[in-house]
Write a protein that holds these residues in place. Structure first.
Motif, PDB file in Angstrom:
ATOM      1  N   ASP A  75      -5.843  10.452  -1.750  1.00  0.00           N
ATOM      2  CA  ASP A  75      -6.971   9.048  -1.439  1.00  0.00           C
ATOM      3  C   ASP A  75      -5.986   8.085  -1.175  1.00  0.00           C
ATOM      4  OD1 ASP A  75      -8.677   7.886  -0.072  1.00  0.00           O
ATOM      5  OD2 ASP A  75     -10.275   7.107  -2.033  1.00  0.00           O
ATOM      6  N   PHE A  76      -5.828   7.569   0.046  1.00  0.00           N
ATOM      7  CA  PHE A  76      -4.669   6.440   0.281  1.00  0.00           C
ATOM      8  C   PHE A  76      -6.009   5.668   1.133  1.00  0.00           C
ATOM      9  CE2 PHE A  76      -2.423   9.549   1.139  1.00  0.00           C
ATOM     10  CZ  PHE A  76      -0.642  10.063   0.622  1.00  0.00           C
ATOM     11  N   GLY A  77      -7.012   4.439  -0.022  1.00  0.00           N
ATOM     12  CA  GLY A  77      -8.106   4.070   0.275  1.00  0.00           C
ATOM     13  C   GLY A  77      -8.449   2.765   0.125  1.00  0.00           C
ATOM     14  N   SER A  78      -7.607   2.912  -1.365  1.00  0.00           N
ATOM     15  CA  SER A  78      -6.981   1.474  -2.274  1.00  0.00           C
ATOM     16  C   SER A  78      -6.604   0.544  -1.526  1.00  0.00           C
ATOM     17  CB  SER A  78      -6.558   1.624  -3.556  1.00  0.00           C
ATOM     18  OG  SER A  78      -5.181   2.140  -3.352  1.00  0.00           O
ATOM     19  N   TRP A  79      -6.886  -0.863  -2.139  1.00  0.00           N
ATOM     20  CA  TRP A  79      -6.033  -1.893  -1.820  1.00  0.00           C
ATOM     21  C   TRP A  79      -4.545  -1.769  -1.671  1.00  0.00           C
ATOM     22  CZ3 TRP A  79      -2.644  -5.337  -4.180  1.00  0.00           C
ATOM     23  CH2 TRP A  79      -2.889  -6.325  -3.553  1.00  0.00           C
ATOM     24  N   ALA A  80      -4.543  -1.250  -2.680  1.00  0.00           N
ATOM     25  CA  ALA A  80      -2.794  -0.871  -3.062  1.00  0.00           C
ATOM     26  C   ALA A  80      -2.012   0.581  -1.380  1.00  0.00           C
ATOM     27  CB  ALA A  80      -2.201  -0.548  -4.033  1.00  0.00           C
ATOM     28  N   SER A  81      -2.524   1.419  -1.560  1.00  0.00           N
ATOM     29  CA  SER A  81      -2.594   2.124  -1.099  1.00  0.00           C
ATOM     30  C   SER A  81      -1.717   1.769   1.179  1.00  0.00           C
ATOM     31  CB  SER A  81      -3.119   3.195  -0.557  1.00  0.00           C
ATOM     32  OG  SER A  81      -3.485   4.324  -1.503  1.00  0.00           O
ATOM     33  N   ARG A  82      -3.977   0.832   1.074  1.00  0.00           N
ATOM     34  CA  ARG A  82      -3.814   0.452   2.020  1.00  0.00           C
ATOM     35  C   ARG A  82      -2.889  -0.815   2.522  1.00  0.00           C
ATOM     36  NH1 ARG A  82      -8.424   1.374   5.496  1.00  0.00           N
ATOM     37  NH2 ARG A  82      -9.539   3.194   4.189  1.00  0.00           N
ATOM     38  N   GLY A  83      -2.193  -1.485   1.563  1.00  0.00           N
ATOM     39  CA  GLY A  83      -1.467  -2.484   1.414  1.00  0.00           C
ATOM     40  C   GLY A  83       0.369  -1.975   2.175  1.00  0.00           C
ATOM     41  N   THR A  84       0.689  -0.525   1.076  1.00  0.00           N
ATOM     42  CA  THR A  84       1.212  -0.277   1.302  1.00  0.00           C
ATOM     43  C   THR A  84       1.775   0.334   3.137  1.00  0.00           C
ATOM     44  OG1 THR A  84       1.856   0.484  -0.526  1.00  0.00           O
ATOM     45  CG2 THR A  84       3.580   1.992   1.564  1.00  0.00           C
ATOM     46  N   LEU A  85       0.082   0.929   3.674  1.00  0.00           N
ATOM     47  CA  LEU A  85       0.559   1.685   5.085  1.00  0.00           C
ATOM     48  C   LEU A  85       0.173   0.272   6.010  1.00  0.00           C
ATOM     49  CD1 LEU A  85      -2.579   4.068   4.320  1.00  0.00           C
ATOM     50  CD2 LEU A  85      -0.181   4.501   4.594  1.00  0.00           C
ATOM     51  N   GLY A  86      -0.034  -0.906   5.586  1.00  0.00           N
ATOM     52  CA  GLY A  86      -0.250  -2.388   6.286  1.00  0.00           C
ATOM     53  C   GLY A  86       1.482  -2.693   6.480  1.00  0.00           C
ATOM     54  N   GLU A  87       2.090  -2.387   5.700  1.00  0.00           N
ATOM     55  CA  GLU A  87       3.499  -2.802   5.163  1.00  0.00           C
ATOM     56  C   GLU A  87       4.381  -1.808   6.647  1.00  0.00           C
ATOM     57  OE1 GLU A  87       6.887  -3.517   2.344  1.00  0.00           O
ATOM     58  OE2 GLU A  87       5.680  -2.967   1.540  1.00  0.00           O
ATOM     59  N   ARG A  88       4.103  -0.873   6.815  1.00  0.00           N
ATOM     60  CA  ARG A  88       4.918   0.676   7.640  1.00  0.00           C
ATOM     61  C   ARG A  88       4.943   0.209   8.947  1.00  0.00           C
ATOM     62  NH1 ARG A  88       5.861   6.483   6.895  1.00  0.00           N
ATOM     63  NH2 ARG A  88       7.033   5.674   8.739  1.00  0.00           N
ATOM     64  N   ILE A  89       3.195  -0.062   8.811  1.00  0.00           N
ATOM     65  CA  ILE A  89       2.608  -0.629  10.050  1.00  0.00           C
ATOM     66  C   ILE A  89       3.265  -2.323  10.948  1.00  0.00           C
ATOM     67  CG2 ILE A  89       0.948  -1.971  11.746  1.00  0.00           C
ATOM     68  CD1 ILE A  89      -0.554   0.393   9.840  1.00  0.00           C
ATOM     69  N   PHE A  90       3.501  -3.307   9.751  1.00  0.00           N
ATOM     70  CA  PHE A  90       4.202  -4.173   9.715  1.00  0.00           C
ATOM     71  C   PHE A  90       5.967  -4.329  10.730  1.00  0.00           C
ATOM     72  CE2 PHE A  90       6.624  -7.962   8.389  1.00  0.00           C
ATOM     73  CZ  PHE A  90       5.441  -9.412   9.159  1.00  0.00           C
ATOM     74  N   LEU A  91       6.014  -3.698   9.955  1.00  0.00           N
ATOM     75  CA  LEU A  91       7.801  -2.763   9.645  1.00  0.00           C
ATOM     76  C   LEU A  91       8.100  -2.791  11.065  1.00  0.00           C
ATOM     77  CD1 LEU A  91       8.786  -1.911   6.386  1.00  0.00           C
ATOM     78  CD2 LEU A  91       9.628  -3.967   7.707  1.00  0.00           C
ATOM     79  N   ALA A  92       6.781  -1.934  11.753  1.00  0.00           N
ATOM     80  CA  ALA A  92       7.688  -1.229  13.520  1.00  0.00           C
ATOM     81  C   ALA A  92       6.124  -1.925  13.996  1.00  0.00           C
ATOM     82  CB  ALA A  92       6.839   0.263  13.211  1.00  0.00           C
ATOM     83  N   ARG A  93       5.931  -3.428  13.975  1.00  0.00           N
ATOM     84  CA  ARG A  93       5.014  -4.685  14.463  1.00  0.00           C
ATOM     85  C   ARG A  93       5.316  -4.321  15.991  1.00  0.00           C
ATOM     86  NH1 ARG A  93       7.879  -6.823  11.456  1.00  0.00           N
ATOM     87  NH2 ARG A  93       9.487  -8.700  11.571  1.00  0.00           N
ATOM     88  N   ASN A  94       6.397  -4.067  16.379  1.00  0.00           N
ATOM     89  CA  ASN A  94       6.993  -4.217  17.992  1.00  0.00           C
ATOM     90  C   ASN A  94       6.285  -2.751  19.009  1.00  0.00           C
ATOM     91  OD1 ASN A  94       8.680  -2.085  16.280  1.00  0.00           O
ATOM     92  ND2 ASN A  94      10.353  -2.196  18.125  1.00  0.00           N
ATOM     93  N   ARG A  95       6.357  -1.747  17.874  1.00  0.00           N
ATOM     94  CA  ARG A  95       5.637  -0.228  18.740  1.00  0.00           C
ATOM     95  C   ARG A  95       3.485  -1.110  18.142  1.00  0.00           C
ATOM     96  NH1 ARG A  95       9.236   2.126  15.455  1.00  0.00           N
ATOM     97  NH2 ARG A  95       7.529   3.415  14.581  1.00  0.00           N
TER      98      ARG A  95
END
Length: 178
Positions: A75-95
Motif C-alpha cells: 500500500d502506497f498510502g503512508s506518509w513516507a510512500s506519498r513523500g516518495t511519490l510526491g518527489e517524483r512529481i516534483f522532479l517532473a514538475r515541468n510536466r
C-alpha cells in the motif's frame, strides 16, 4: 537551484522499479541514516585513521543501495510512500501543475539544508562535535520538512488524502503541452 534536483536524481540512477522500492516506508525512514553514517565515518578518522575510508565507502554504498533493497510496499498510502511519490512529481514538475508555492517552499528547504552543510563541514574539518551535530541536524530537519512538502504535492496533484489506502502508485496524468 532547479538543476540540483535532477543532478541528484541522475547521480542515484533511479529507474521506475527503484522508485517503487524506495516508496517503502522502510526505505524512506532508513534513508535518514545515510548522512549520519557518512559523517560518522569521516569523524572516525581521528580514532582509526585510514580505516575510516572503507567505512565511508560502505556508507556511500548504503546510500546508493537503500532505495533498491526494500520490496515495494503493498500500500502506497503512508506518509513516507506519498513523500516518495510526491518527489517524483516534483522532479517532473515541468510536466505537472505543481503549485508555485510548493516549488518555492521546496527551494527554500533545499537552501536551508545546504546552509546546514556549512557547520557540518566545519565540524568535520576541525573535529568539533558540537558543530558537527548542529550541521547534521540543520541539514536533516529541512529534508524531513521537504519530504512532508512532497506529501502535500502528491495530495494536491492526485486529489487524495495522505493515509488513505493507495494500492497503485501510478503517477497522475501529465498536463497537456501548450
Amino acid at each position: 537551484m532547479t538543476d540540483i534536483y535532477r543532478a541528484a536524481e541522475r547521480l542515484m540512477g533511479m529507474q521506475d522499479a527503484d522508485w517503487r522500492r524506495h516508496a517503502s516506508p522502510w526505505s524512506v525512514w532508513t534513508r535518514f541514516s545515510c548522512l549520519p553514517l557518512m559523517v560518522l565515518a569521516i569523524y572516525a578518522r581521528q580514532w582509526i585513521g585510514w580505516w575510516a575510508l572503507p567505512l565511508f565507502l560502505l556508507a556511500g554504498a548504503w546510500t546508493w543501495a537503500n532505495p533498491r533493497v526494500f520490496p515495494p510496499p503493498a500500500d502506497f498510502g503512508s506518509w513516507a510512500s506519498r513523500g516518495t511519490l510526491g518527489e517524483r512529481i516534483f522532479l517532473a514538475r515541468n510536466r505537472y501543475d505543481v503549485a508555485a508555492h510548493h516549488i518555492r517552499v521546496a527551494h527554500v528547504l533545499t537552501a536551508l539544508s545546504a546552509i546546514g552543510v556549512l557547520p557540518l563541514i566545519y565540524g568535520l574539518i576541525v573535529l568539533n562535535p558540537w558543530a558537527t551535530v548542529l550541521g547534521l541536524v540543520a541539514t536533516i530537519l529541512p529534508k524531513v520538512w521537504f519530504v512532508d512538502r512532497m506529501v502535500w504535492i502528491h495530495a494536491n496533484i492526485t486529489n487524495s488524502k495522505p493515509g488513505d489506502p493507495l494500492p497503485d502508485p501510478t503517477l497522475p496524468h501529465e498536463r497537456t503541452p501548450t
